[in-house]
Design a protein around this motif. Structure first.
Motif, short mmCIF file in Angstrom:
data_model
loop_
_atom_site.label_atom_id
_atom_site.label_comp_id
_atom_site.label_asym_id
_atom_site.label_seq_id
_atom_site.Cartn_x
_atom_site.Cartn_y
_atom_site.Cartn_z
N CYS A 197 1.35 -1.01 -0.22
CA CYS A 197 0.12 -0.14 0.16
C CYS A 197 0.63 1.30 0.67
O CYS A 197 1.18 2.10 1.03
CB CYS A 197 -0.98 0.05 1.37
SG CYS A 197 -2.10 -1.50 1.22
N ALA A 198 1.13 1.32 -1.05
CA ALA A 198 1.91 2.51 -1.46
C ALA A 198 1.67 4.25 -1.10
O ALA A 198 0.28 3.96 -2.12
CB ALA A 198 3.04 2.81 -2.52
N THR A 199 1.69 5.19 -0.30
CA THR A 199 1.10 6.34 -0.36
C THR A 199 1.45 6.64 -2.23
O THR A 199 0.14 7.80 -2.15
CB THR A 199 2.12 7.41 0.01
OG1 THR A 199 3.38 7.56 0.16
CG2 THR A 199 2.28 6.85 1.64
N ARG A 200 2.04 6.76 -2.51
CA ARG A 200 1.81 7.27 -4.60
C ARG A 200 2.64 5.95 -5.55
O ARG A 200 4.25 5.00 -4.42
CB ARG A 200 3.19 8.67 -3.88
CG ARG A 200 4.30 8.84 -3.86
CD ARG A 200 4.85 9.72 -4.07
NE ARG A 200 5.88 10.01 -3.17
CZ ARG A 200 7.50 9.84 -3.37
NH1 ARG A 200 7.01 9.40 -5.03
NH2 ARG A 200 8.18 9.72 -3.10
N GLY A 342 0.67 -4.74 8.29
CA GLY A 342 0.74 -6.09 8.89
C GLY A 342 1.40 -7.39 8.02
O GLY A 342 1.76 -7.94 8.44
N VAL A 343 1.08 -6.15 7.02
CA VAL A 343 1.42 -7.54 5.36
C VAL A 343 1.75 -6.53 4.45
O VAL A 343 2.72 -7.03 3.75
CB VAL A 343 -0.28 -8.46 4.64
CG1 VAL A 343 0.40 -8.95 3.34
CG2 VAL A 343 -0.92 -9.51 6.15
N HIS A 344 1.12 -5.79 3.96
CA HIS A 344 1.34 -4.54 2.76
C HIS A 344 2.66 -3.67 3.09
O HIS A 344 2.64 -2.79 4.50
CB HIS A 344 -0.03 -4.11 2.35
CG HIS A 344 -1.13 -5.31 1.86
ND1 HIS A 344 -1.95 -5.86 2.56
CD2 HIS A 344 -1.14 -5.88 0.92
CE1 HIS A 344 -2.36 -6.82 1.94
NE2 HIS A 344 -2.14 -6.48 0.33
N PRO A 345 3.27 -3.63 2.70
CA PRO A 345 3.93 -2.70 3.26
C PRO A 345 3.95 -1.34 2.17
O PRO A 345 3.04 -0.98 1.82
CB PRO A 345 5.39 -3.33 2.12
CG PRO A 345 5.38 -4.43 1.26
CD PRO A 345 4.04 -4.08 1.53
N THR A 346 4.71 -0.49 3.65
CA THR A 346 4.47 0.79 3.39
C THR A 346 5.59 1.72 2.28
O THR A 346 5.85 0.87 2.00
CB THR A 346 4.58 1.73 4.50
OG1 THR A 346 6.36 1.34 5.59
CG2 THR A 346 3.37 1.31 5.53
N ASP A 347 5.87 2.78 2.61
CA ASP A 347 7.16 3.06 1.21
C ASP A 347 8.34 2.62 2.29
O ASP A 347 9.32 2.93 1.86
CB ASP A 347 6.94 4.40 0.92
CG ASP A 347 5.65 5.42 0.88
OD1 ASP A 347 4.83 4.61 0.37
OD2 ASP A 347 5.33 6.44 0.50
N LEU A 348 8.21 2.66 3.56
CA LEU A 348 9.58 2.32 3.79
C LEU A 348 9.79 1.00 3.88
O LEU A 348 11.13 0.67 3.39
CB LEU A 348 9.42 2.48 5.62
CG LEU A 348 10.58 1.63 6.45
CD1 LEU A 348 11.93 2.68 6.31
CD2 LEU A 348 10.21 1.96 7.98
N GLY A 349 9.11 -0.02 3.71
CA GLY A 349 8.78 -1.43 3.49
C GLY A 349 9.63 -1.53 2.61
O GLY A 349 10.01 -2.79 1.60
N PHE A 350 9.10 -0.60 1.15
CA PHE A 350 9.02 -1.16 -0.38
C PHE A 350 10.10 -0.30 -0.52
O PHE A 350 11.39 -1.02 -0.93
CB PHE A 350 7.60 -0.33 -1.03
CG PHE A 350 6.47 -0.65 -1.66
CD1 PHE A 350 6.61 -2.30 -1.58
CD2 PHE A 350 5.48 -0.02 -0.99
CE1 PHE A 350 5.39 -3.15 -2.16
CE2 PHE A 350 4.58 -0.71 -1.30
CZ PHE A 350 4.58 -2.26 -1.92
N MET A 351 10.54 0.69 0.52
CA MET A 351 11.86 0.67 0.40
C MET A 351 13.16 -0.03 0.37
O MET A 351 14.08 -0.35 -0.35
CB MET A 351 12.58 2.22 0.81
CG MET A 351 13.71 2.81 0.36
SD MET A 351 14.18 3.41 -1.65
CE MET A 351 12.75 4.82 -1.35
N ARG A 352 12.95 -0.02 1.51
CA ARG A 352 13.40 -1.59 1.53
C ARG A 352 13.67 -3.12 0.61
O ARG A 352 14.84 -3.23 0.86
CB ARG A 352 13.42 -2.30 3.84
CG ARG A 352 14.06 -0.85 4.09
CD ARG A 352 12.91 -1.62 5.96
NE ARG A 352 13.65 -0.68 6.75
CZ ARG A 352 13.95 -0.84 8.37
NH1 ARG A 352 13.24 -1.94 8.83
NH2 ARG A 352 14.27 0.04 8.84
#
Length: 367
Positions: A197-200, A342-352
């Motif tokens: 679930c990216a913010t953009r 708990g499942v879908h990454p934030t922007d931080l998760g996607f960057m990692r």
């Protein structure tokens, strides 16, 4: 009795959050389907002229959900060079924003990057009334007039029926830099691949990777429906001259048995057409509840072990261009802080995720 507090509308109180109105006559509008624009991310665009991630009339029948999700424009990009001092988009969506855990800017918005390949810098995101299906939005205005390389990322979780690029009347449009290779990177997977679930849009991990590796990426993530069906393997194998295939769909397998049934067959079908193209199999990322639910963790370990064994067996049989990467480590330290639910990454998760996959892809991609 405590007096009820008045509701707060931050958009009325903070001018920085307000939607900017466009002075439409100040822009000239262009279709990105025309030259010299280049549109990436839609493998069948040249034949069908649709912003769609799979063929509209495939030879192999698609599952209904996948056929619908293929209209989401995740991974699509408009690329061009311009000396415009002002830049905007005019968009007609297939539907409104409707997700509780993903901003409208990620689901339905475009975002804009400026810069040469490998040096792209984020500059802005669509600002619009998310209850509407049509909008105009300015990315920048009255900047110094100089040549800039532009990348506009399409929405992740909605269809786009029409999009127009607007520049000031004095500005000009030119072709973007060509890719270092014409071969496409194919990433097949789940909602996480699609960008939830990216913010953009630019923060979905395939889009981050595309800023680091100057090749066209096809985002073939299908939310809740990346199940490894053989029909998808056949369709993906028809994409000519791919650079590599990434398989990141474990998370949508309802059982270990389903993964055991689909993964070897998916690879076999793809190998019939592309015997030596690199294939990268990725096990799923860490979920927040892995720590607390023993069965969830056991399933994760069983599936990781199966994927690793499958790759190792194929390598022992002579397929030296298939690889495995353990997705457990992609979110890094404090992985539980890297998702929205708990499942879908934030922007931080996607960057990692992109940080972990960049060196892997650079190592296996053909030169």
């Amino acid at each position: 009795m405590t007096k009820r507090k008045q509701s707060v509308n931050a958009l009325e109180l903070d001018t920085n959050m307000q939607i900017q109105k466009i002075d439409d006559p100040a822009f000239r509008w262009y279709s990105p389907l025309e030259q010299p624009f280049h549109i990436a991310g839609f493998g069948w665009l040249q034949d069908e002229q649709l912003y769609r991630r799979l063929p509209a009339k495939p030879e192999w029948q698609l599952p209904e959900a996948v056929n619908n999700l293929a209209n989401c424009t995740a991974g699509g990009q408009i690329r061009f060079t311009t000396n415009a001092a002002s830049l905007a988009v005019k968009v007609k969506l297939s539907g409104t924003a409707n997700m509780y855990h993903m901003p409208a800017t990620g689901q339905c918005g475009f975002d804009c990057y400026i810069g040469e390949p490998g040096e792209q810098h984020y500059v802005g995101t669509s600002r619009y009334d998310h209850t509407q299906t049509e909008y105009e939005s300015v990315f920048y205005q009255n900047m110094e007039r100089e040549s800039r390389v532009i990348t506009l990322n399409f929405p992740l979780y909605q269809g786009v029926e029409e999009v127009w690029v607007g520049i000031d009347p004095i500005g000009h449009i030119a072709a973007p830099a060509t890719y270092t290779s014409n071969r496409k990177v194919l990433i097949y997977g789940t909602s996480i691949t699609q960008g939830g679930c990216a913010t953009r849009p630019g923060m979905a991990y395939p889009n981050i990777l595309s800023r680091r590796i100057h090749q066209e990426f096809l985002n073939l993530g299908f939310s809740g429906n990346g199940k490894g069906e053989p029909e998808l393997a056949h369709i993906l194998s028809e994409i000519p001259d791919p650079a590599c295939l990434v398989l990141d769909y474990e998370a949508n397998c309802v059982s270990t048995e389903q993964l055991q049934k689909t993964l070897p067959e998916f690879i076999r079908i793809f190998r019939e057409k592309h015997a030596e193209i690199p294939i990268l199999v990725i096990s799923r990322i860490t979920y927040a509840k892995d720590k607390f639910e023993a069965q969830l963790m056991q399933d994760k370990m069983d599936r990781k072990q199966f994927q690793m064994q499958t790759v190792n067996q194929l390598r022992e049989l002579g397929d030296v261009n298939i690889y495995f990467h353990d997705g457990s480590d992609l979110l890094g330290e404090n992985a539980h802080e890297c998702t929205v639910d708990g499942v879908h990454p934030t922007d931080l998760g996607f960057m990692r995720m992109a940080d972990g996959l960049t060196p892997v892809l650079k190592k296996i991609l053909p030169e």
